[in-house]
Scaffold this motif. Structure first.
Motif, PDB file in Angstrom:
ATOM      1  N   TRP A   1     -10.780  31.016 -23.859  1.00  0.00           N
ATOM      2  CA  TRP A   1     -12.229  29.512 -23.434  1.00  0.00           C
ATOM      3  C   TRP A   1     -11.078  29.038 -23.134  1.00  0.00           C
ATOM      4  O   TRP A   1     -12.400  27.587 -21.935  1.00  0.00           O
ATOM      5  CB  TRP A   1     -12.230  29.739 -25.095  1.00  0.00           C
TER       6      TRP A   1
ATOM      7  N   LEU B   1     -19.546  30.879 -23.986  1.00  0.00           N
ATOM      8  CA  LEU B   1     -18.395  29.724 -23.145  1.00  0.00           C
ATOM      9  C   LEU B   1     -20.081  29.205 -22.212  1.00  0.00           C
ATOM     10  O   LEU B   1     -20.148  29.824 -20.333  1.00  0.00           O
ATOM     11  CB  LEU B   1     -18.254  31.086 -21.940  1.00  0.00           C
TER      12      LEU B   1
ATOM     13  N   GLU C   1     -14.232  33.728 -30.497  1.00  0.00           N
ATOM     14  CA  GLU C   1     -14.816  32.436 -29.673  1.00  0.00           C
ATOM     15  C   GLU C   1     -15.940  31.557 -29.461  1.00  0.00           C
ATOM     16  O   GLU C   1     -16.803  32.121 -29.876  1.00  0.00           O
ATOM     17  CB  GLU C   1     -13.969  32.470 -28.228  1.00  0.00           C
TER      18      GLU C   1
END
Length: 219
Positions: free
Chosen positions: A91, A52, A49
């Motif tokens: 996410w 963040l 992913e």
């Protein structure tokens, strides 16, 4: 059916080989299960992913509230899209939570600029090391002898001025915030003091504020 000696030998060999293959497959399956048990799926998902790291303002998110109080994308005019990236639920959830924090700050700002409320830290005499929270007060909240309206939101992520963050994001400000109730209280009459409690009467760290005694009780 008649079997000769060589046929019996071949059948015996075939049975033994089948048993060996079956045992080998069983060992492989056991080894695979052991390997999977050692894998942290959450950590594996994190590797695939994006970082963040999310915008800090509505403008950076490219969203804004229109005249109807609806959250819309400033370029497309579309409502907020949760599944911004397919197959990346974690996410997307973190992105949603980041937007939610921005919404909370935006509502705080509206309470002060549009509703003319004042933010007060509680307890008023707390030291730096003591737990603290805050409430929003109307101008006459502490002096009005007749009426006092106290708005308390539910538990969870919602904060002062909100009924439901989800409704603010997906519906509109009037559906999810306390602002229409505040405005209505003002319209009904100026003889009504108004309090907005942050995170309900019971504060997030397990303390209860007793305003009339200027005292904070913690479990």
């Amino acid at each position: 059916m008649r079997f000769n000696y060589h046929t019996c030998i071949l059948i015996t060999l075939w049975i033994n080989m089948a048993q060996l293959v079956g045992q080998e497959d069983k060992e492989k399956t056991t080894a695979l299960k052991d390997l999977l048990s050692r894998i942290d799926l959450d950590e594996l998902m994190k590797k695939d992913e994006p970082p963040l790291s999310f915008p800090k303002t509505l403008e950076e998110f490219e969203y804004a509230f229109n005249d109807q109080g609806q959250l819309r994308h400033i370029k497309t005019g579309e409502p907020f899209v949760f599944n911004y990236r397919e197959d990346l639920h974690r996410w997307n959830q973190k992105r949603y939570e980041a937007l939610g924090e921005i919404i909370t700050r935006h509502v705080y700002e509206l309470l002060e600029t549009e509703c003319n409320m004042t933010k007060e830290i509680l307890p008023v005499d707390a030291t730096e090391d003591e737990p603290k929270s805050f409430i929003y007060l109307s101008d006459d909240a502490l002096t009005n002898p007749d009426k006092l309206l106290v708005l308390i939101q539910g538990s969870g992520v919602v904060r002062a001025g909100q009924w439901a963050r989800r409704l603010i994001i997906n519906e509109d400000m009037n559906s999810g915030s306390q602002i229409p109730f505040i405005n209505r209280a003002v319209e009904v009459g100026v003889d009504r003091g108004l309090w907005l409690l942050e995170n309900g009467v019971e504060l997030s760290w397990g303390c209860i504020w007793h305003p009339f005694f200027n005292h904070l009780t913690c479990r």
